[in-house]
Design a protein around this motif. Structure first.
Motif, short mmCIF file in Angstrom:
data_model
loop_
_atom_site.label_atom_id
_atom_site.label_comp_id
_atom_site.label_asym_id
_atom_site.label_seq_id
_atom_site.Cartn_x
_atom_site.Cartn_y
_atom_site.Cartn_z
N GLY A 142 0.79 -1.22 0.00
CA GLY A 142 0.00 0.00 0.00
C GLY A 142 0.83 1.27 0.00
O GLY A 142 0.29 2.36 -0.21
N LEU A 143 2.14 1.18 0.21
CA LEU A 143 3.02 2.35 0.23
C LEU A 143 3.97 2.39 -0.95
O LEU A 143 4.66 3.38 -1.16
N PHE A 144 4.02 1.30 -1.72
CA PHE A 144 5.06 1.13 -2.73
C PHE A 144 4.45 0.69 -4.04
O PHE A 144 3.67 -0.26 -4.08
N ASP A 145 4.79 1.39 -5.12
CA ASP A 145 4.38 1.00 -6.47
C ASP A 145 5.53 0.19 -7.05
O ASP A 145 6.62 0.73 -7.29
N SER A 146 5.32 -1.08 -7.28
CA SER A 146 6.40 -1.96 -7.73
C SER A 146 6.60 -1.96 -9.24
O SER A 146 7.42 -2.72 -9.75
N THR A 147 5.89 -1.11 -9.96
CA THR A 147 6.00 -1.07 -11.41
C THR A 147 6.39 0.33 -11.88
O THR A 147 5.85 1.32 -11.41
N ALA A 148 7.33 0.40 -12.80
CA ALA A 148 7.71 1.65 -13.44
C ALA A 148 7.80 1.39 -14.94
O ALA A 148 8.04 0.26 -15.37
N SER A 149 7.58 2.43 -15.74
CA SER A 149 7.65 2.23 -17.19
C SER A 149 8.20 3.48 -17.86
O SER A 149 8.18 4.58 -17.30
N GLY A 150 8.68 3.29 -19.07
CA GLY A 150 9.19 4.39 -19.86
C GLY A 150 8.83 4.21 -21.32
O GLY A 150 8.79 3.09 -21.84
N LEU A 151 8.53 5.30 -21.98
CA LEU A 151 8.17 5.30 -23.40
C LEU A 151 8.93 6.42 -24.08
O LEU A 151 8.99 7.54 -23.56
N THR A 152 9.51 6.14 -25.22
CA THR A 152 10.13 7.17 -26.04
C THR A 152 9.69 6.96 -27.49
O THR A 152 9.59 5.83 -27.96
N ILE A 153 9.39 8.06 -28.15
CA ILE A 153 9.01 8.05 -29.56
C ILE A 153 9.76 9.20 -30.21
O ILE A 153 9.74 10.33 -29.69
N GLY A 154 10.42 8.93 -31.30
CA GLY A 154 11.21 9.99 -31.93
C GLY A 154 11.25 9.89 -33.42
O GLY A 154 10.93 8.85 -34.01
N ALA A 155 11.65 10.99 -34.03
CA ALA A 155 11.83 11.04 -35.48
C ALA A 155 13.03 11.93 -35.78
O ALA A 155 13.21 12.98 -35.17
N ASP A 156 13.87 11.46 -36.69
CA ASP A 156 15.03 12.21 -37.15
C ASP A 156 14.92 12.34 -38.66
O ASP A 156 14.47 11.43 -39.34
N THR A 157 15.38 13.48 -39.18
CA THR A 157 15.45 13.63 -40.62
C THR A 157 16.61 14.55 -40.98
O THR A 157 16.94 15.48 -40.24
N TYR A 158 17.24 14.27 -42.09
CA TYR A 158 18.29 15.14 -42.60
C TYR A 158 17.64 16.24 -43.43
O TYR A 158 16.86 15.97 -44.33
N VAL A 159 17.96 17.48 -43.10
CA VAL A 159 17.46 18.61 -43.88
C VAL A 159 18.49 19.06 -44.91
O VAL A 159 18.15 19.75 -45.86
N THR A 160 19.73 18.69 -44.68
CA THR A 160 20.80 18.80 -45.69
C THR A 160 21.61 17.52 -45.56
O THR A 160 21.36 16.69 -44.70
N SER A 161 22.63 17.38 -46.38
CA SER A 161 23.44 16.16 -46.32
C SER A 161 24.25 16.07 -45.03
O SER A 161 24.72 14.99 -44.67
N LYS A 162 24.37 17.17 -44.27
CA LYS A 162 25.15 17.17 -43.04
C LYS A 162 24.38 17.64 -41.81
O LYS A 162 24.93 17.67 -40.72
N THR A 163 23.12 18.01 -41.97
CA THR A 163 22.35 18.56 -40.84
C THR A 163 21.13 17.71 -40.55
O THR A 163 20.30 17.47 -41.43
N LEU A 164 21.04 17.26 -39.31
CA LEU A 164 19.96 16.40 -38.84
C LEU A 164 19.10 17.18 -37.86
O LEU A 164 19.61 17.88 -36.98
N VAL A 165 17.78 17.07 -37.98
CA VAL A 165 16.87 17.63 -36.97
C VAL A 165 16.06 16.47 -36.38
O VAL A 165 15.75 15.50 -37.06
N SER A 166 15.75 16.61 -35.10
CA SER A 166 15.08 15.53 -34.37
C SER A 166 13.97 16.08 -33.51
O SER A 166 14.05 17.20 -32.99
N LEU A 167 12.94 15.27 -33.34
CA LEU A 167 11.84 15.54 -32.42
C LEU A 167 11.64 14.27 -31.62
O LEU A 167 11.60 13.17 -32.17
N ARG A 168 11.50 14.42 -30.28
CA ARG A 168 11.41 13.23 -29.43
C ARG A 168 10.46 13.48 -28.26
O ARG A 168 10.45 14.56 -27.68
N TYR A 169 9.67 12.46 -27.94
CA TYR A 169 8.79 12.47 -26.78
C TYR A 169 9.26 11.41 -25.81
O TYR A 169 9.53 10.27 -26.21
N ASP A 170 9.39 11.77 -24.54
CA ASP A 170 9.78 10.82 -23.50
C ASP A 170 8.78 10.90 -22.35
O ASP A 170 8.43 11.99 -21.91
#
Length: 130
Positions: free
Chosen positions: A38-66
């Motif tokens: 009753g005092l302790f939650d024995s479960t924890a979880s994590g979720l990550t979702i992301g997307a990366d894309t190159y906008v030039t041949s050398k530049t990457l942009v990313s968006l991520r949810y955690d």
């Protein structure tokens, strides 16, 4: 004996210059002492979702949810949710400079940890891959 199990699943898909990925993990502590019932939650979880894309041949942009859903003592649990944006420019194949900003999606709640009082965090630096 108390023991701990971790289960997880992840996926990645790439289409042309876009890379989309996700991962989910769950931790479970088994056989916790009955004094913690009753005092302790024995479960924890994590979720990550992301997307990366190159906008030039050398530049990457990313968006991520955690999202981290904390377990532990109920009066001390600190869950957090963040959205992160990043730009990374590769100077060489193994050297890049980056700027990243993470935004806390939950209300600033005060407390002793960043997940409770952080509104946003800005990072910049150099990535070197060996």
């Amino acid at each position: 004996d108390v023991n701990w199990n971790r289960y997880g699943v992840s996926a990645r898909a790439t289409y042309k210059m876009v890379d989309v990925y996700a991962a989910f993990a769950i931790d479970k502590i088994n056989n916790t002492p009955t004094a913690l019932a009753g005092l302790f939650d024995s479960t924890a979880s994590g979720l990550t979702i992301g997307a990366d894309t190159y906008v030039t041949s050398k530049t990457l942009v990313s968006l991520r949810y955690d999202n981290m859903d904390a377990g532990g003592m109920l009066d001390q649990r600190i869950s957090s949710s963040f959205i992160g944006v990043q730009a990374k420019h590769f100077l060489r194949a193994n050297v890049a400079i980056f700027a990243r900003n993470d935004f806390n999606l939950r209300q600033s709640e005060g407390g002793e940890t960043a997940a409770r009082n952080l509104r946003n965090a800005f990072f910049s630096g150099v990535d070197v891959t060996f």
